[in-house]
Design a protein around this motif. Structure first.
Motif, PDB file in Angstrom:
ATOM      1  N   ALA A  55       0.889  -1.026  -0.096  1.00  0.00           N
ATOM      2  CA  ALA A  55       0.135   0.031  -0.001  1.00  0.00           C
ATOM      3  C   ALA A  55       0.961   1.051  -0.091  1.00  0.00           C
ATOM      4  N   PRO A  56       0.580   2.348  -0.650  1.00  0.00           N
ATOM      5  CA  PRO A  56       1.363   3.548  -1.066  1.00  0.00           C
ATOM      6  C   PRO A  56       1.268   4.385   0.469  1.00  0.00           C
ATOM      7  N   HIS A  57       2.631   4.666   0.991  1.00  0.00           N
ATOM      8  CA  HIS A  57       2.683   5.482   2.074  1.00  0.00           C
ATOM      9  C   HIS A  57       3.395   6.903   1.715  1.00  0.00           C
ATOM     10  N   LEU A  58       3.153   7.531   0.497  1.00  0.00           N
ATOM     11  CA  LEU A  58       3.639   8.688  -0.113  1.00  0.00           C
ATOM     12  C   LEU A  58       3.196   9.917   0.758  1.00  0.00           C
ATOM     13  N   ASP A  59       4.093  10.777   1.089  1.00  0.00           N
ATOM     14  CA  ASP A  59       3.810  12.119   1.592  1.00  0.00           C
ATOM     15  C   ASP A  59       4.095  12.932   0.555  1.00  0.00           C
ATOM     16  N   PRO A  60       3.107  13.578  -0.176  1.00  0.00           N
ATOM     17  CA  PRO A  60       3.183  14.532  -1.288  1.00  0.00           C
ATOM     18  C   PRO A  60       4.039  15.711  -1.009  1.00  0.00           C
TER      19      PRO A  60
ATOM     20  N   ASP B 160      -0.635  19.588 -11.608  1.00  0.00           N
ATOM     21  CA  ASP B 160       0.499  19.053 -12.402  1.00  0.00           C
ATOM     22  C   ASP B 160       1.505  18.137 -11.645  1.00  0.00           C
ATOM     23  N   ALA B 161       1.799  18.982 -10.372  1.00  0.00           N
ATOM     24  CA  ALA B 161       2.884  18.373  -9.635  1.00  0.00           C
ATOM     25  C   ALA B 161       2.145  17.055  -9.037  1.00  0.00           C
ATOM     26  N   MET B 162       0.980  17.205  -8.392  1.00  0.00           N
ATOM     27  CA  MET B 162       0.334  15.842  -7.992  1.00  0.00           C
ATOM     28  C   MET B 162       0.128  14.846  -8.976  1.00  0.00           C
TER      29      MET B 162
ATOM     30  N   THR C 102       1.856   9.218 -10.473  1.00  0.00           N
ATOM     31  CA  THR C 102       2.160   8.306 -11.485  1.00  0.00           C
ATOM     32  C   THR C 102       3.098   6.972 -11.091  1.00  0.00           C
ATOM     33  N   GLY C 103       2.335   5.854 -11.412  1.00  0.00           N
ATOM     34  CA  GLY C 103       3.012   4.463 -10.875  1.00  0.00           C
ATOM     35  C   GLY C 103       2.681   4.400  -9.309  1.00  0.00           C
ATOM     36  N   VAL C 104       1.966   5.326  -8.723  1.00  0.00           N
ATOM     37  CA  VAL C 104       1.619   4.735  -7.474  1.00  0.00           C
ATOM     38  C   VAL C 104       0.164   3.969  -7.494  1.00  0.00           C
ATOM     39  N   PRO C 105       0.285   2.967  -6.820  1.00  0.00           N
ATOM     40  CA  PRO C 105      -1.007   2.199  -6.897  1.00  0.00           C
ATOM     41  C   PRO C 105      -2.082   2.888  -5.905  1.00  0.00           C
ATOM     42  N   VAL C 106      -3.399   3.135  -6.543  1.00  0.00           N
ATOM     43  CA  VAL C 106      -4.430   3.695  -5.533  1.00  0.00           C
ATOM     44  C   VAL C 106      -5.048   2.780  -4.826  1.00  0.00           C
ATOM     45  N   THR C 107      -5.313   3.555  -3.384  1.00  0.00           N
ATOM     46  CA  THR C 107      -5.640   2.386  -2.356  1.00  0.00           C
ATOM     47  C   THR C 107      -7.363   2.131  -2.636  1.00  0.00           C
TER      48      THR C 107
ATOM     49  N   VAL D  16     -14.493  22.905  -7.479  1.00  0.00           N
ATOM     50  CA  VAL D  16     -14.485  21.721  -6.388  1.00  0.00           C
ATOM     51  C   VAL D  16     -13.246  22.214  -5.786  1.00  0.00           C
ATOM     52  N   VAL D  17     -13.441  21.907  -4.228  1.00  0.00           N
ATOM     53  CA  VAL D  17     -12.419  22.110  -3.371  1.00  0.00           C
ATOM     54  C   VAL D  17     -12.176  20.892  -2.645  1.00  0.00           C
ATOM     55  N   CYS D  18     -11.078  20.192  -2.744  1.00  0.00           N
ATOM     56  CA  CYS D  18     -10.874  18.932  -2.235  1.00  0.00           C
ATOM     57  C   CYS D  18      -9.068  19.017  -1.905  1.00  0.00           C
ATOM     58  N   GLY D  19      -8.803  17.698  -1.125  1.00  0.00           N
ATOM     59  CA  GLY D  19      -7.444  17.571  -0.924  1.00  0.00           C
ATOM     60  C   GLY D  19      -6.541  17.578  -2.272  1.00  0.00           C
ATOM     61  N   ALA D  20      -5.469  18.177  -2.348  1.00  0.00           N
ATOM     62  CA  ALA D  20      -4.641  18.117  -3.677  1.00  0.00           C
ATOM     63  C   ALA D  20      -4.431  16.886  -4.166  1.00  0.00           C
ATOM     64  N   TRP D  21      -4.037  15.900  -3.263  1.00  0.00           N
ATOM     65  CA  TRP D  21      -3.819  14.414  -3.814  1.00  0.00           C
ATOM     66  C   TRP D  21      -4.964  13.874  -4.634  1.00  0.00           C
ATOM     67  N   HIS D  22      -6.121  14.221  -4.649  1.00  0.00           N
ATOM     68  CA  HIS D  22      -7.432  13.732  -5.388  1.00  0.00           C
ATOM     69  C   HIS D  22      -7.435  14.623  -6.583  1.00  0.00           C
ATOM     70  N   VAL D  23      -6.781  15.853  -6.822  1.00  0.00           N
ATOM     71  CA  VAL D  23      -7.186  16.516  -7.966  1.00  0.00           C
ATOM     72  C   VAL D  23      -6.857  15.986  -9.314  1.00  0.00           C
TER      73      VAL D  23
END
Length: 794
Positions: A138-143, A194-196, A201-206, A233-240
């Protein structure tokens, strides 16, 4: 054509909040979609109320199991809150579009149950599951950490503050000097998207993120289908990146969401605190400095450092620290200089802390802890309108708080109550009822007011947001605080397994003034007391029962049956205690000695209470006037039996001897004889040490004033054989370590100087010199004469 603005944010970020405000002002959407539970849409209008003051949180809990709950907290500087208020103030439709709380709580429950089932599987199945997890981690990425490292920075929080939180977006109402290129308020959000996208890229989605993002895409399509042309739409940047057009089809999203478990939930607004925002509760990872972020948001790019250090100076002055305007000016200069040397666009929290430590605190970290607690974190507590949905118990508690003038606060506040006043007595009843329900808003504290009466209580009050969940959880016991506490106390009495538990409940019912529950508890108490023959259980139950007899004087609470029960327990303890004190191991003997001391105090109080109330509350009956003294005399006889019982544990005999001596029921000569007997060479040193341990447990001042006892003890210690002394030393060390330092010093000085240094006539009081020393007594006599006004004046 439908235009969608995806505003990726960091939860509880003041820079993100200001940027969202500027972006919405520029984009002018005709609908705003916010990450959050859609069941709360009906509660959104309450956010526009003047009575709604952040920080607040949405609370969702399962109807049948209120303890299963989730929070969505919002502060004034939360981007979601800014978007919500922008829409409400502008009359723009606003919706929550995250996965419903009904599904989230059900999925969380199924995940927990799945983990329990997996732990019960066979070992080969467990190994196979672990192997699959290693193959598909499972990904444990800190954006933020990844973006900071890409920018060449190791400190992710500092990099994010410099790039986002300390910048001021265009169109937010202030100067754009901090970010001159931000003419387009939407540009930063496109760059972040764009950064997110690169990070994902290449990170599996939980599975959890996949379901949430599928539901959000579905709601965006629904808004477009409803005819909205400009959707924000206002949401966490990870979901954009996952919400962009053509990421997934409607059929694929529906298939992913089909068959999700669901529970019946209820939602409401509850107050939140800045202190809770600093922890990883609700969604988001928590922020370390909510008070500082609140200041950044309110300052809005205008004299951020100057205003912050002024707040610090005001706080220090309130705490009697000498802080002048020159100190503040110098601290501002130092903070700005540090920021320039460290290559930061604006002095951040680290720079201001260093400046405050050096200039305002003289290098000390002690005042800094106060600043961190009061300002950096803060103790702000939000408010919600009275019209917000709530369980009946919460409404009754809110009413009582208002009537009793007990405003919930996040800070710990001490409250001393005088139970002779009706207001304080009502407050005490409320606190004790909440304690019975497990709602720890108020906890007992040590009184700051010196008093020997029973009419004073001290409490420490601190409202935590999680208490709202506890209120909902215990709401099943009743619709009012009194009814719920009565029902809970009755149920606990029926379920109690020990006599002491029921006795404590009886005491609590009297403290809380629960007349409906008290008969049930007393009936259970009588049944348990009749069946329980364990002396330890009886001894544990008696002190609380006797204390309850005293509450009628102050609380106007009847305690008729308690007197009979307490007397019965006391008599049964007197009968069974000598046998229970025989053949005990050291630990059990020490515990019994402590129970004997507690029982001694309780029986003394019981005898006094019975003697003082027999003519006031009951008609005199033949022999009734002797009830109190009879109980006390039986107890004294029991103690005398323990003193003479050779098979009783040494620590028990020593404690019984000391109790009789302190009450004047054992002569000093007899005490010295008993001590001499137990310290004779024929008695094992370990047993003698245990006797001394029990004897001195009441305090060692006796050895200072009665030097004959001290001489006996000193001679016994000196005569212990060398091969036995190492075994006795730990117990002796423990015994004397309990004495106060002044007592130990006095005893040591007496032993050092030789206790027989001055001859004393046989008729002189023990512990006193043979004659009057006028020189040593002169200072004391002069003080007494001065107090009485009989001394000579010059």
């Amino acid at each position: 054509m439908t235009e969608t603005a995806l505003l990726g944010v960091r939860h509880h970020g003041p820079g993100s909040a200001l940027a969202v405000g500027a972006a919405l002002a520029q984009f002018r959407p005709d609908i705003v979609l916010i990450e959050g539970p859609p069941e709360a849409d009906a509660l959104l209008p309450l956010a526009a109320s003047k009575e709604m003051t952040p920080p607040v949180a949405l609370l969702a809990h399962v109807v049948e199991q209120p303890s299963r709950a989730a929070f969505w907290p919002y502060a004034a500087f939360s981007p979601e809150w800014v978007a919500l208020r922008h829409a409400l103030d502008g009359g723009v439709p606003v919706r929550f579009v995250d996965l419903p709380a009904a599904h989230m709580l059900a999925l969380a429950t199924s995940d927990d149950e799945g983990e329990k089932d997996e732990r019960g599987e066979k070992e080969k199945h467990e190994q196979g599951r672990q192997g699959e997890q290693r193959a598909n981690p499972a990904p444990h990425l800190d954006p933020i950490g990844e973006l900071a490292r890409a920018a060449g920075q190791e400190d992710a929080e500092r990099w994010w503050d410099d790039v986002v939180e300390h910048t001021h977006p265009a169109g937010a109402g202030g100067s754009t000097d901090a970010n001159p290129d931000a003419a387009d308020a939407l540009a930063p959000f496109r760059a972040l998207a764009d950064a997110m996208g690169e990070l994902r890229t290449g990170v599996p989605v939980t599975p959890g993120d996949a379901r949430r993002e599928a539901y959000m895409r579905k709601q965006i399509r629904a808004a477009a289908k409803a005819g909205h042309a400009r959707i924000a739409v206002v949401c966490g940047a990870w979901h954009v990146p996952a919400l962009a057009p053509k990421v997934s089809t409607s059929a694929a999203d529906n298939a992913l969401l089909r068959g999700l478990p669901k529970l019946k939930v209820e939602l409401t607004w509850v107050p939140w605190t800045h202190r809770r925002l600093s922890q990883a509760t609700g969604y988001g990872a928590g922020i370390a400095s909510p008070g500082w972020y609140q200041h950044l948001f309110e300052a809005n790019g205008r004299q951020v450092v100057e205003r912050w250090l002024t707040k610090v100076a005001v706080l220090l002055r309130e705490e009697d620290h000498a802080v002048s305007s020159a100190h503040v000016i110098e601290a501002v200069r130092l903070a700005e200089t540090l920021a320039a040397m460290r290559g930061r666009p604006l002095a951040g929290l680290a720079e201001t802390v260093d400046a405050v430590r050096a200039v305002l605190c003289d290098g000390s970290d002690v005042p800094l802890r106060l600043i961190e607690d009061r300002l950096v974190v803060g103790d702000a507590l939000g408010e919600v309108p009275e019209g917000a949905p709530a369980v009946p118990l919460q409404r009754d508690l809110t009413r009582l708080q208002r009537e009793l003038r007990l405003r919930p606060e996040a800070r710990v506040r001490s409250l001393d109550l005088d139970l002779r006043r009706e207001l304080d007595a009502a407050r005490s009843r409320l606190f004790h009822r909440l304690t019975l329900l497990g709602i720890d808003w108020a906890v007992p504290a040590r009184s700051q007011v010196r008093s020997t009466g029973t009419f004073r209580e001290s409490w420490e009050l601190s409202w935590e947001p999680e208490l709202a969940v506890k209120v909902a959880e215990v709401g099943v016991w009743g619709t009012t605080v009194e009814a719920a506490a009565s029902a809970r106390a009755s149920a606990r009495a029926l379920e109690a397994g020990r006599l002491g538990e029921v006795t404590a409940l009886a005491e609590s019912c009297l403290l809380a003034a629960l007349p409906e529950a008290l008969p049930v508890v007393l009936r259970c108490l009588a049944d348990r007391a009749a069946l329980d023959s364990d002396v330890e259980h009886l001894a544990d139950a008696l002190p609380a029962l006797v204390r309850s007899l005293r509450y009628g004087d102050v609380r106007a609470t009847g305690a008729g049956l308690l007197s009979e029960l307490a007397t019965s327990l006391a008599v049964r303890i007197c009968v069974g205690l000598p046998a229970a004190a025989t053949s005990l191991e050291p630990a059990a003997a020490a515990a019994l000695a402590d129970r004997i001391a507690a029982t001694h105090s309780a029986i003394g109080l019981l005898a006094t209470t019975l003697a003082s109330t027999r003519t006031e509350t009951q008609p005199a009956e033949p022999g009734a006037e002797r009830t109190g003294p009879d109980v006390l005399e039986q107890w004294v006889a029991c103690l005398r039996s323990l003193v003479r019982r050779e098979l009783a544990a040494g620590v028990v005999r020593g404690r019984a001897t000391r109790l009789l001596l302190d009450d004047g029921r054992l002569a000093e000569d007899e005490t010295a004889r008993l001590l001499g007997l137990v310290l004779t060479p024929g008695v094992p040193p370990a047993e003698g040490a245990a006797w001394v341990d029990g004897f001195l447990a009441g305090g060692g001042m006796l050895l200072v004033h009665d030097q004959r006892l001290l001489a006996l003890l000193d001679a016994w210690i000196a005569a212990i054989p060398a091969d036995v002394f190492p075994d006795v030393l730990p117990l002796l060390r423990r015994t004397f370590s309990r004495l106060e330092s002044g007592v130990r010093r006095s005893v040591g000085e007496l032993v050092r100087d030789g206790m027989s240094g001055r001859d004393r006539p046989t008729d002189a009081p023990l512990g006193f010199a043979a004659g009057f020393d006028a020189e040593r007594a002169a200072p004391a006599l002069a003080t007494v004469q001065l107090i009485l006004g009989t001394g000579e004046t010059k």
